[in-house]
Design a protein around this motif. Structure first.
Motif, short mmCIF file in Angstrom:
data_model
loop_
_atom_site.label_atom_id
_atom_site.label_comp_id
_atom_site.label_asym_id
_atom_site.label_seq_id
_atom_site.Cartn_x
_atom_site.Cartn_y
_atom_site.Cartn_z
N LYS A 160 0.82 -1.21 0.00
CA LYS A 160 0.00 0.00 0.00
C LYS A 160 0.85 1.26 0.00
CE LYS A 160 -3.80 -2.32 2.38
NZ LYS A 160 -4.69 -2.33 3.58
N GLU A 161 2.13 1.13 0.35
CA GLU A 161 2.99 2.29 0.42
C GLU A 161 3.55 2.58 -0.97
OE1 GLU A 161 3.42 4.17 3.01
OE2 GLU A 161 2.23 2.91 4.35
N SER A 162 3.18 3.75 -1.51
CA SER A 162 3.61 4.08 -2.86
C SER A 162 5.11 4.33 -2.95
CB SER A 162 2.86 5.33 -3.36
OG SER A 162 3.13 6.43 -2.50
N ASN A 163 5.75 4.59 -1.79
CA ASN A 163 7.18 4.88 -1.82
C ASN A 163 8.04 3.64 -1.60
OD1 ASN A 163 6.54 4.44 0.81
ND2 ASN A 163 7.64 6.21 1.65
N MET A 164 7.43 2.46 -1.58
CA MET A 164 8.23 1.25 -1.44
C MET A 164 9.07 1.03 -2.69
SD MET A 164 5.54 -1.39 0.37
CE MET A 164 6.75 -2.61 0.80
N LYS A 165 10.31 0.66 -2.50
CA LYS A 165 11.24 0.48 -3.62
C LYS A 165 10.87 -0.76 -4.42
CE LYS A 165 16.15 0.38 -4.78
NZ LYS A 165 16.05 1.55 -5.66
N SER A 166 10.86 -0.62 -5.74
CA SER A 166 10.60 -1.77 -6.60
C SER A 166 11.78 -2.74 -6.53
CB SER A 166 10.39 -1.32 -8.05
OG SER A 166 9.18 -0.58 -8.16
N ALA A 167 11.47 -4.01 -6.40
CA ALA A 167 12.51 -5.02 -6.22
C ALA A 167 12.31 -6.16 -7.20
CB ALA A 167 12.50 -5.56 -4.78
N VAL A 168 13.40 -6.85 -7.47
CA VAL A 168 13.36 -8.05 -8.29
C VAL A 168 14.08 -9.16 -7.53
CG1 VAL A 168 15.44 -7.34 -9.53
CG2 VAL A 168 13.99 -9.10 -10.51
N VAL A 169 13.52 -10.36 -7.59
CA VAL A 169 14.13 -11.55 -7.00
C VAL A 169 14.59 -12.45 -8.13
CG1 VAL A 169 13.71 -13.65 -5.67
CG2 VAL A 169 12.83 -11.45 -4.85
N LEU A 170 15.85 -12.86 -8.09
CA LEU A 170 16.42 -13.72 -9.12
C LEU A 170 16.87 -15.02 -8.46
CD1 LEU A 170 17.88 -10.55 -9.54
CD2 LEU A 170 17.76 -11.51 -11.83
N TYR A 171 16.29 -16.13 -8.89
CA TYR A 171 16.52 -17.42 -8.23
C TYR A 171 17.35 -18.30 -9.15
CZ TYR A 171 15.25 -21.63 -5.53
OH TYR A 171 15.25 -22.78 -4.76
N SER A 172 18.56 -18.66 -8.69
CA SER A 172 19.52 -19.33 -9.55
C SER A 172 19.99 -20.65 -8.97
CB SER A 172 20.75 -18.42 -9.76
OG SER A 172 21.76 -19.08 -10.49
N ASP A 229 8.81 -12.09 3.28
CA ASP A 229 9.50 -11.18 4.19
C ASP A 229 10.02 -9.95 3.44
OD1 ASP A 229 9.07 -12.72 6.42
OD2 ASP A 229 11.00 -13.75 6.31
N LEU A 230 10.57 -10.17 2.26
CA LEU A 230 11.07 -9.06 1.46
C LEU A 230 9.94 -8.12 1.07
CD1 LEU A 230 13.51 -7.78 -0.02
CD2 LEU A 230 12.96 -9.26 -1.97
N SER A 231 8.75 -8.68 0.84
CA SER A 231 7.59 -7.88 0.43
C SER A 231 7.11 -6.93 1.52
CB SER A 231 6.44 -8.80 0.01
OG SER A 231 6.80 -9.58 -1.11
N LYS A 232 7.55 -7.12 2.75
CA LYS A 232 7.15 -6.22 3.82
C LYS A 232 7.84 -4.86 3.70
CE LYS A 232 6.44 -10.08 7.04
NZ LYS A 232 6.95 -10.75 8.27
N THR A 233 9.00 -4.84 3.02
CA THR A 233 9.76 -3.61 2.90
C THR A 233 9.98 -3.18 1.46
OG1 THR A 233 11.82 -4.89 2.99
CG2 THR A 233 10.98 -4.00 5.07
N SER A 234 9.69 -4.05 0.51
CA SER A 234 9.91 -3.73 -0.91
C SER A 234 8.74 -4.24 -1.74
CB SER A 234 11.20 -4.38 -1.42
OG SER A 234 12.33 -3.94 -0.70
N PHE A 235 8.50 -3.58 -2.85
CA PHE A 235 7.47 -4.02 -3.79
C PHE A 235 8.14 -4.97 -4.78
CE2 PHE A 235 4.40 -2.45 -7.33
CZ PHE A 235 3.84 -3.71 -7.38
N VAL A 236 7.97 -6.27 -4.59
CA VAL A 236 8.58 -7.26 -5.46
C VAL A 236 7.78 -7.30 -6.76
CG1 VAL A 236 9.29 -9.66 -5.75
CG2 VAL A 236 9.38 -8.59 -3.48
N ARG A 237 8.36 -6.70 -7.79
CA ARG A 237 7.65 -6.54 -9.06
C ARG A 237 7.74 -7.78 -9.95
NH1 ARG A 237 6.81 -1.24 -10.61
NH2 ARG A 237 5.67 -2.20 -12.34
N VAL A 238 8.82 -8.54 -9.81
CA VAL A 238 9.02 -9.66 -10.72
C VAL A 238 9.96 -10.67 -10.08
CG1 VAL A 238 10.91 -8.48 -11.92
CG2 VAL A 238 9.68 -10.31 -13.09
N ILE A 239 9.74 -11.94 -10.39
CA ILE A 239 10.63 -13.03 -10.01
C ILE A 239 11.21 -13.61 -11.31
CG2 ILE A 239 10.83 -15.29 -8.90
CD1 ILE A 239 8.34 -14.54 -7.25
N VAL A 240 12.53 -13.75 -11.35
CA VAL A 240 13.19 -14.36 -12.50
C VAL A 240 13.82 -15.67 -12.05
CG1 VAL A 240 14.93 -14.10 -14.30
CG2 VAL A 240 13.67 -12.09 -13.49
#
Length: 498
Positions: free
Chosen positions: A18-30, A122-133
Motif C-alpha cells: 500500500k505504500e507508494s514509496n516502497m522500492k521496486s525489487a526483483v528476485v532472481l533465483y539461480s 519477508d522481502l515484500s514487507k519492505t519492498s514491492f517485489v515486481r518480478v521473479i526471475v
C-alpha cells in the motif's frame, strides 16, 4: 494445447503493497553453479540500472564440487550493491548414488519452495517485489513463485538456439511418437540449422529413457511462464530468436513473449585483491596475438590420458599457450564433488613444464577468463562451448576452437561453425572419445597461423562490433529489455484495474 499461465494467489500471504514509496525489487533465483549464477548477477545489475533493488537467491547442492557459500561470497564482494541469499540447507536423503544430478536438483528445488516463498514474503514487507526471475534449472519453483501473484519469468542460461531446440523437442514429444534417435539424417527444426542426433544431448535422444522423461517434465515450464529472458542478441542468433518470437517451435502451445537482452557477462573474482593474477602478468610479456588460451569451464575436467594428449599437442605445436587445467578422474562426471588434489608435474608428461617454460603457462583449476580473453596477447580460444564462455569470447573478439564436452555444448558447436547460422567464428576438434595430440597440434596451429585464421579473426571482430552495438541505448538488446519493462508495467496495471 493451451497451458494456463495463471495460478491462484496463496491465500492470506502476499498482497500488493500500500505504500507508494516502497522500492521496486526483483528476485532472481539461480542454481548454484557459476555458469548459472554469473548471468543472473549480470541481469541483477541491469535491473539496478533501471531503478530496481535486486536480490539473487540460490541454494546448496550436494553434487557440486565448489561450495555455494564460497561462490556467493566471491560474487557478493565484487557486487556489493546486490543482495545475496542462500536458502537454508535441506537434507533430502541419505544418498544420491542412484540419482542423476538433474534429478537431485529438482528434488532440492521442490523442497526449497516453502523457504523461497517465505523469503519473498519477508522481502515484500519492505519492498514491492515486481518480478521473479527463475533460472531454467529452477523450473520446479515456478508454481510456488506464481502462487504469490508476482509475474514470473525465466532467464535461460543457454543460447536461444538451445531454447528453440528444447521447445521443438516438446512439440515433437506431444505431436508424434518419434525419438531423436529415430532420425537417420539431419533433423530440421524451426530456427536451427540441420542437426544430427550425435550433436544432441545424449540424455535426450531416447524418449523411453528415464533421463528424457525427467528432463521433459521441466520444458513445459518455459511456456507456462510470463516470458523468457534470453542471454543473447539479435544478430548472433537471428533465426532462433525469430522462430521463438513467432511461436514456430511450439505451435501446439501458447508461446509467451521472448526478450533477447544479452550479452550478459559478469566476471567471477577469486577474491578482491589489488594484485593481478599471475597469468595476466605472464601474458604482459608475450607478443600481441600470439597466445592460444585453453579453458574448459568450471566443471570441465579431463582424465589423465587426455591431459597428456593435450600437453603433447601443445608442445609439438610450437605455439605460445595459456592452459587452465582441471583434472578429473572421469570426464563425463561433471558433478564429481571429490575432484582429486593434484600437482602439475604429477599429471603432465615428464619434463613438459621445463621444456615449454619459455612459451607456455599452465594454471591449475581457475583463471580470470574475461580478463584473459581481453588481453591483447591472446589470439585464440580453445573452449568447451559453454554458453557463458562463448559470449565472453564474442565480446572479446576472439576466434575459437570448439571442444564440446557435455549437455548442449555439441549443439553450440554446430552453431559456431555453421556458415548459414552465425558468422562462422570457430573451427571444431574432431568429436571423438579421445582427442589425440596430433589433432590438438593441428587445430592450434591452424587457429594461430593457418591460412584461414585471418578470415576467422575478421569474423570474430565483426561479431564483437555487433555485440557492442546491441548494448547501446538504441541497440536491439537494450530495446528488448525496455520492452520487457513496459510489458511488466502493463501486467501490473491490468491486474490492479481488475
Amino acid at each position: 494445447m493451451n497451458i494456463p499461465r495463471t495460478l491462484p494467489m496463496v491465500q492470506g500471504e502476499r498482497s500488493e503493497p500500500k505504500e507508494s514509496n516502497m522500492k521496486s525489487a526483483v528476485v532472481l533465483y539461480s542454481a548454484p553453479a557459476a555458469g548459472h549464477l554469473l548471468p543472473m548477477v549480470s541481469l541483477a545489475k541491469l535491473f539496478q540500472e533501471h531503478g530496481f533493488s535486486a536480490t539473487v537467491i540460490t541454494f546448496n547442492h550436494p553434487l557440486l564440487s565448489s561450495k555455494t557459500d564460497q561462490e556467493v561470497s566471491f560474487l557478493s564482494s565484487a557486487n556489493p550493491s546486490i543482495s545475496f541469499h542462500v536458502l537454508p540447507l535441506i537434507t533430502v536423503g541419505d544418498s544420491y548414488a542412484n540419482l542423476k544430478p538433474p534429478d537431485v536438483t529438482r528434488i532440492i528445488v521442490e523442497a526449497q519452495n516453502k523457504n523461497l516463498q517465505n523469503f519473498i514474503l519477508d522481502l515484500s514487507k519492505t519492498s514491492f517485489v515486481r518480478v521473479i526471475v527463475l533460472d531454467y534449472m529452477c523450473t520446479d519453483a515456478l508454481d510456488a513463485a506464481r502462487q504469490l501473484s508476482i509475474p514470473t519469468y525465466f532467464l535461460t542460461p543457454f543460447s536461444a538456439s538451445f531454447t528453440a531446440f528444447l521447445l521443438n523437442l516438446l512439440e515433437l514429444d506431444v505431436s508424434s511418437s518419434l525419438s531423436l534417435k529415430d532420425f537417420n539424417g539431419p533433423i530440421n527444426f524451426p530456427g536451427l540449422p540441420p542437426v544430427l542426433t550425435s550433436d544432441c544431448p545424449k540424455f535426450l535422444i531416447d524418449r523411453e529413457s528415464d533421463s528424457y522423461k525427467a528432463f521433459m517434465q521441466t520444458v513445459p515450464s518455459l511456456v507456462k511462464s510470463d516470458g523468457i529472458l534470453m542471454n543473447t542478441f539479435e544478430s548472433l542468433e537471428q533465426k532462433a530468436i525469430s522462430a521463438l518470437r513467432e511461436g514456430n517451435c511450439v505451435p501446439s502451445f501458447n508461446m509467451p513473449p521472448v526478450y533477447s537482452i544479452g550479452p550478459l557477462v559478469t566476471e567471477r573474482r577469486e577474491k578482491e585483491r589489488e594484485e593481478r593474477h599471475e597469468c595476466l602478468k605472464w601474458l604482459d610479456l608475450q607478443p600481441k596475438g600470439t597466445v592460444v588460451f585453453l579453458c574448459f569451464g568450471s566443471l570441465g575436467g579431463f582424465p589423465l590420458d587426455q591431459v597428456k594428449q593435450i600437453a603433447i599437442g601443445l608442445e609439438n605445436s610450437d605455439q605460445r599457450f595459456l592452459w587452465v587445467l582441471k583434472f578429473n578422474t572421469e570426464q563425463s562426471n561433471i558433478y564429481n564433488k571429490s575432484i582429486p588434489e593434484f600437482e602439475l608435474d604429477q599429471i603432465l608428461p615428464e619434463g613438459f613444464l621445463n621444456r615449454t617454460k619459455d612459451r607456455g603457462m599452465v594454471v591449475k583449476t581457475w583463471a580470470p577468463q574475461i580478463q584473459v580473453l581481453h588481453h591483447e596477447s591472446v589470439g585464440g580460444f580453445v573452449t568447451h562451448c559453454g554458453w557463458n564462455s562463448i559470449l565472453e569470447a564474442v565480446i572479446a573478439g576472439k576466434p575459437m576452437v570448439c571442444w564440446p564436452l557435455y549437455v548442449e555444448q555439441r549443439l553450440n558447436k554446430v552453431l559456431l561453425v555453421d556458415h548459414d547460422t552465425w558468422l562462422s567464428v570457430a573451427i571444431e576438434c574432431y568429436d571423438q572419445d579421445m582427442v589425440v595430440a596430433e589433432e590438438v597440434e593441428a587445430k592450434v596451429r591452424w587457429l594461430m597461423e593457418g591460412e584461414g585464421s585471418k578470415l576467422l579473426n575478421e569474423r570474430a571482430k565483426a561479431m564483437l562490433d555487433k555485440a557492442t552495438e546491441s548494448l547501446t541505448e538504441t541497440g536491439p538488446s537494450s530495446q528488448a529489455f525496455m520492452q520487457f519493462l513496459i510489458d511488466l508495467e502493463q501486467q501490473h496495471l491490468s491486474k490492479t484495474n481488475i
